[in-house]
Enzyme design. Structure first.
Site, PDB file in Angstrom:
ATOM      1  N   HIS A  14      -6.523  -4.776   4.952  1.00 19.03           N
ATOM      2  CA  HIS A  14      -6.304  -3.382   4.531  1.00 19.03           C
ATOM      3  C   HIS A  14      -6.230  -2.521   5.781  1.00 19.03           C
ATOM      4  O   HIS A  14      -7.236  -2.049   6.299  1.00 19.03           O
ATOM      5  CB  HIS A  14      -7.448  -2.920   3.620  1.00 19.03           C
ATOM      6  N   HIS A  16      -3.373   0.314   7.669  1.00 18.86           N
ATOM      7  CA  HIS A  16      -2.113   1.057   7.715  1.00 18.86           C
ATOM      8  C   HIS A  16      -1.692   1.187   9.170  1.00 18.86           C
ATOM      9  O   HIS A  16      -2.407   1.793   9.972  1.00 18.86           O
ATOM     10  CB  HIS A  16      -2.293   2.439   7.086  1.00 18.86           C
ATOM     11  N   HIS A 194      -3.718   0.229  -3.904  1.00 17.04           N
ATOM     12  CA  HIS A 194      -4.924   1.035  -3.734  1.00 17.04           C
ATOM     13  C   HIS A 194      -5.353   1.525  -5.115  1.00 17.04           C
ATOM     14  O   HIS A 194      -4.540   2.078  -5.866  1.00 17.04           O
ATOM     15  CB  HIS A 194      -4.644   2.252  -2.857  1.00 17.04           C
ATOM     16  N   GLU A 197     -10.602   4.242  -5.239  1.00 13.18           N
ATOM     17  CA  GLU A 197     -11.186   4.851  -4.043  1.00 13.18           C
ATOM     18  C   GLU A 197     -11.706   6.224  -4.475  1.00 13.18           C
ATOM     19  O   GLU A 197     -12.887   6.404  -4.726  1.00 13.18           O
ATOM     20  CB  GLU A 197     -10.140   4.965  -2.929  1.00 13.18           C
ATOM     21  N   ASP A 275      -8.782   0.164   7.517  1.00 11.41           N
ATOM     22  CA  ASP A 275      -7.963   1.175   6.850  1.00 11.41           C
ATOM     23  C   ASP A 275      -7.079   1.944   7.842  1.00 11.41           C
ATOM     24  O   ASP A 275      -5.914   1.608   8.025  1.00 11.41           O
ATOM     25  CB  ASP A 275      -8.864   2.129   6.055  1.00 11.41           C
ATOM     26  N   ASP A 276      -7.632   2.992   8.449  1.00 10.48           N
ATOM     27  CA  ASP A 276      -6.913   3.827   9.428  1.00 10.48           C
ATOM     28  C   ASP A 276      -7.835   4.041  10.625  1.00 10.48           C
ATOM     29  O   ASP A 276      -8.407   5.123  10.793  1.00 10.48           O
ATOM     30  CB  ASP A 276      -6.528   5.173   8.804  1.00 10.48           C
TER      31      ASP A 276
END
Length: 316
Positions: A14, A16, A194, A197, A275-276
């Site tokens: 996961h 990006h 996704h 969340e 994630d980021d």
């Protein structure tokens, strides 16, 4: 324990690519492309990385992505991430990229893809990091726009292992994209999404039953629905959980409240991801370390989480 966690072989499922754009690279690309930025320097930009929710983060994320213009820019972005992976013994990556973030501002689909693919290939050859690329649709845009993006992707179908769904969750349920996911599966793509969340557990049910996903990205709100928890356990459906992201975006107020280890002990196939990471203060090892520091994660639990990530790969 940080060094031990860093050395643990793991996969990242996961991530990006646009979310790995560190401030230093962002400024370098802005200079390369002669783009004026609203921030004076790297430190001013770092101070802007204080978010109260997903939408505030996304606004900054899309503004930052504007510096990505050329094939070389996308190569440099992806290569910088792969070097971080090598340093943290991440041996397999299945990153997302959001073509609509770029095509909507006039960057051709093939330019974006060529840079990312070249870096992923070099990462396999030079760093030994295997990969599978996931094309992700932006859920705040229409299903018609997603269909157009799938049209653009089909000539390059061998570049992707799956399609996904990301961006603003609340108000954009998975059912909005059922037809494009049906079509993607008929074209041979696997699916992920996704869900759960900021969105409710119902979104996880929809992702499973309507989008027929292989994995749920995030999924932490499944903890609120006992019937859903039992299904995740019985069917061993992986969740790609992102602890630092969840606290930075206030899904949990504090890491000590995070449910990932409770889910692990219940038998849910949870994994740890970043994630980021440029925006949330840590790559995979930092996410593992945060669980150890705040929740007392043991070495045995860390091993299980790392093994789950390797087991949950779409590309074996």
């Amino acid at each position: 324990m940080y060094e031990w966690l860093n050395a643990l072989p793991k996969a990242e499922l996961h991530l990006h690519l646009e979310g790995t754009l560190e401030p230093e690279l962002l400024f370098a690309l802005a200079e390369r492309n002669r783009i004026a930025l609203p921030w004076n320097d790297v430190e001013t930009l770092r101070k802007a990385y204080a978010f109260n929710n997903l939408q505030e983060f996304l606004d900054l994320y899309y503004a930052g992505a504007d510096v990505l213009r050329s094939e070389q820019d996308f190569y440099d972005l992806t290569w910088a991430y792969l070097q971080k992976c090598k340093a943290q013994n991440v041996v397999h990556v299945e990153p997302f990229f959001d073509p609509q973030t770029h095509t909507d501002r006039g960057i051709p689909f093939e330019v974006v893809l060529a840079g990312i693919r070249a870096a992923l290939r070099d990462g396999e050859k030079q760093l030994g990091i295997r990969h599978g690329l996931i094309l992700s649709f932006l859920r705040h845009l229409s299903e018609e726009e997603a269909q157009k993006t799938l049209d653009q992707a089909l000539p390059f179908r061998d570049a992707f292992v799956a399609v996904g769904l990301d961006s603003s969750e609340v108000g954009h349920p998975p059912r909005k994209f059922q037809r494009v996911f049906d079509r993607a599966r008929s074209e041979g793509f696997l699916t992920v999404a996704h869900a759960g969340e900021e969105g409710p557990p119902e979104y996880i049910w929809e992702a499973l039953d309507l989008l027929k996903v292989e994995r749920i990205d995030h999924g932490v709100r499944a903890f609120e629905d006992e019937r859903l928890m039992r299904r995740l356990i019985d069917e061993q459906i992986p969740l790609t959980v992102c602890p630092l992201s969840n606290t930075k975006l206030c899904v949990f107020d504090d890491m000590s409240q995070h449910t990932i280890l409770d889910m692990l002990e219940r038998g849910v196939k949870v994994t740890v991801n970043s994630d980021d990471p440029a925006y949330f203060g840590g790559y995979v090892t930092e996410n593992f370390h945060a669980l150890q520091q705040s929740l007392g994660m043991t070495e045995e639990q860390a091993r299980r989480l790392a093994q789950n990530s390797l087991d949950a790969r779409l590309v074996k």
